[in-house]
Write a protein that holds these residues in place. Structure first.
Motif, short mmCIF file in Angstrom:
data_model
loop_
_atom_site.label_atom_id
_atom_site.label_comp_id
_atom_site.label_asym_id
_atom_site.label_seq_id
_atom_site.Cartn_x
_atom_site.Cartn_y
_atom_site.Cartn_z
N LEU A 1 0.72 -1.05 -0.15
CA LEU A 1 -0.18 0.22 0.14
C LEU A 1 1.00 0.93 0.09
O LEU A 1 1.99 1.68 0.96
N ALA A 2 1.01 1.92 -0.70
CA ALA A 2 1.58 3.23 -1.12
C ALA A 2 0.40 4.36 -0.62
O ALA A 2 1.20 5.36 -0.62
N GLY A 3 -0.25 4.51 -1.25
CA GLY A 3 -1.58 5.31 -0.86
C GLY A 3 -3.18 5.62 -1.09
O GLY A 3 -3.22 3.95 -1.87
N VAL A 4 -3.67 6.66 -0.66
CA VAL A 4 -5.48 6.49 -0.56
C VAL A 4 -5.73 7.12 -0.93
O VAL A 4 -5.25 8.67 -0.58
N PHE A 5 -6.79 8.15 -2.02
CA PHE A 5 -7.09 9.30 -2.88
C PHE A 5 -8.14 9.01 -2.40
O PHE A 5 -9.22 7.86 -2.52
N VAL A 6 -9.10 9.91 -1.62
CA VAL A 6 -10.62 9.86 -1.38
C VAL A 6 -11.54 11.41 -2.87
O VAL A 6 -10.79 12.01 -2.53
#
Length: 130
Positions: free
Chosen positions: A80-85
């Motif tokens: 997991l490198a990142g999350v955009f919502v």
């Protein structure tokens, strides 16, 4: 509707090839442009890129007592490198933004509709357009 773009990317191997300074600068420019486009479209809720999994600390109570360990829970080639919502009207709109995500050139973007989320007022269910 709220969607999360969950970004998984290869872990950098100490022995493997590393991106050049120029490649890093170009990706930073592309990511800045991407975030600006999300903001201009009024769809960005939040975005977070994570440190490498080597800096992870895991917390578990599976055995009944708390266990805290340094390092990732599992070894993986991608992590997991990142999350955009995003707040968009349709699944297709979320997919269109995922297709434009610059990290897709070297990782995978998983698109998931948000079931519930918490904010300062408590747990919320995202609104579904009529």
């Amino acid at each position: 509707m709220r969607y999360s773009l969950v970004f998984h990317a290869p872990e950098l191997d100490e022995a493997g090839p590393r991106p050049t300074d120029e490649q890093i600068a170009e990706m930073q420019r592309l990511m800045n442009d991407y975030v600006a486009a999300l903001v201009d479209a009024g769809v960005l809720v939040t975005a977070e890129m994570l440190e490498p999994s080597a800096s992870t600390t895991t917390v578990s109570r599976r055995t009944g007592s708390t266990v805290i360990e340094d390092g990732p829970f599992v070894e993986a080639r991608e992590s997991l490198a990142g999350v955009f919502v995003l707040e968009v009207d349709t699944h297709d709109a979320a997919l269109a933004w995922a297709e434009k995500f610059p990290g897709g050139s070297y990782g995978v973007v998983e698109v998931r509709r948000v079931a519930v989320y918490a904010d300062e007022t408590g747990w919320q269910t995202p609104c579904t357009p009529e």
